[in-house]
Design an enzyme around this catalytic site. Sequence first.
Site, PDB file in Angstrom:
ATOM      1  N   THR A 125      -4.787  -1.278   3.009  1.00  0.00           N
ATOM      2  CA  THR A 125      -6.140  -1.252   2.712  1.00  0.00           C
ATOM      3  C   THR A 125      -6.741  -2.085   1.802  1.00  0.00           C
ATOM      4  OG1 THR A 125      -4.526  -1.907   0.135  1.00  0.00           O
ATOM      5  CG2 THR A 125      -4.250   0.364   0.887  1.00  0.00           C
ATOM      6  N   SER A 158      -3.622  -6.077   7.184  1.00  0.00           N
ATOM      7  CA  SER A 158      -4.900  -5.736   7.165  1.00  0.00           C
ATOM      8  C   SER A 158      -5.597  -6.611   6.849  1.00  0.00           C
ATOM      9  CB  SER A 158      -5.827  -4.249   6.384  1.00  0.00           C
ATOM     10  OG  SER A 158      -5.843  -4.696   5.345  1.00  0.00           O
ATOM     11  N   SER A 159      -5.531  -8.082   6.079  1.00  0.00           N
ATOM     12  CA  SER A 159      -5.691  -9.423   5.839  1.00  0.00           C
ATOM     13  C   SER A 159      -5.967 -10.446   6.947  1.00  0.00           C
ATOM     14  CB  SER A 159      -5.347 -10.192   4.606  1.00  0.00           C
ATOM     15  OG  SER A 159      -4.114 -10.089   4.719  1.00  0.00           O
ATOM     16  N   THR A 194       0.416  -1.531   3.825  1.00  0.00           N
ATOM     17  CA  THR A 194       1.493  -1.687   2.715  1.00  0.00           C
ATOM     18  C   THR A 194       2.367  -0.099   3.024  1.00  0.00           C
ATOM     19  OG1 THR A 194       0.569  -2.998   1.605  1.00  0.00           O
ATOM     20  CG2 THR A 194       2.181  -0.793   0.328  1.00  0.00           C
TER      21      THR A 194
HETATM   22  N1  ASP Z   1      -1.752  -6.089   1.944  1.00  0.00           N
HETATM   23  C1  ASP Z   1      -1.846  -4.864   2.585  1.00  0.00           C
HETATM   24  C2  ASP Z   1      -2.739  -4.545   3.810  1.00  0.00           C
HETATM   25  O1  ASP Z   1      -3.788  -4.753   4.083  1.00  0.00           O
HETATM   26  C3  ASP Z   1      -1.837  -3.945   1.067  1.00  0.00           C
HETATM   27  C4  ASP Z   1      -1.979  -2.427   1.459  1.00  0.00           C
HETATM   28  O2  ASP Z   1      -1.884  -1.976   2.776  1.00  0.00           O
HETATM   29  O3  ASP Z   1      -1.930  -1.541   0.989  1.00  0.00           O
HETATM   30  O4  ASP Z   1      -2.461  -4.665   4.853  1.00  0.00           O
END
Ligand code: ASP
Length: 342
Positions: free
Chosen positions: A87, A54-55, A13
């Site tokens: 995250t 990151s998923s 993000t």
């Molecule tokens: N979906 C995002 C990721 O993990 C969430 C984030 O970065 O906060 O890439």
Amino acid sequence: MERHITLISTGGTIASRWQGTGYAADASGGDVLAGAAVPDGVVVDVVDLFNVNSSRLTSAQQLELLRAVGAALADPRVDGVVVTHGTDTLEESAFLLDLHHDDPRPVVFTGAQRPLGAVDGDGPGNVYDALQVAATVRDLGVLVVFDGLVHAARGTVKTQTVASHPFTDPSGDGALGRLGFGRVDLRARPERSAPLPLPAVRGPLPRVDVVMHHCDADPLFVETAVAAGARGLVLVATGAGNATPLMVDAIAAAVRAGVLVAVTTRVPAGPVSPIYTGGGAVDLVAAGAVLTGTLRAGQARIAVLAALLADVPHEERAELLRRLVLGTASGAAAPARVGVPA
Ligand code: ASP
């Protein structure tokens, strides 16, 4: 004195912008850094490694990140590394790196819950804090710095989907430290296992699957993982590590087939423990599974992967996994005030 920090950008993000239908990572590390203030005396070199949310990260990419950090730290002028990361799976990458990190210089993960350029964005502050920690601390392994707090990699999980304080160790007694007024204040040291050598990966990575237990859970999913070629398996059990006699039979068969099995729990906090029989953790341990202490599923899977990648005979892997999940109890350090005014 100047401090040299390498910032490795992987997406998330913190590097995400609106794509017309939703947000996705598409900004460079330079873009991420451009929005942040840099602590006085800190010089930053940016490495653009990936640009993904990151998923979508794979274990192969996590190993690439491990090697990229090693390459950055091969330069003796580098004082520390910051990794900007989504995250969602940050806890997995940070733990994989921590299990292998054998250097006094810190590796600090950070990210954001709000996208690049948001008026109320948290990315710039988190980057500033991560740079300050990376330029300041030593001998703490891999850290997660977010929302003004410093967390150990081990045990830290994402517990909030969108709030600005996503990370905590639900089984721990609070963060290692905090930032504020230009200082880094640490009150504890992380527990770490003896670092593993960097894995020499030849060929495809071992498959490690995760299966969750619940009322009516079918051992079919354990059997299917084994049939699909899993070499490692994490059972996310109920309570303190319990399932059913049928699930125990399937786990025993998996262990007999050479699969390294770990047991964690779907409960947010507390250890798994051999208390119950009749399908409980007592029977899972007797079947050859390894209880993962307070590690939750994502980090338990990383521990299994690391044990499978380690250069040890197969019969020693369960013992190695036990060591990796428990860490070494180094105990809490005396309160330390290691910061320098910014
Ligand atoms: N979906 C995002 C990721 O993990 C969430 C984030 O970065 O906060 O890439």
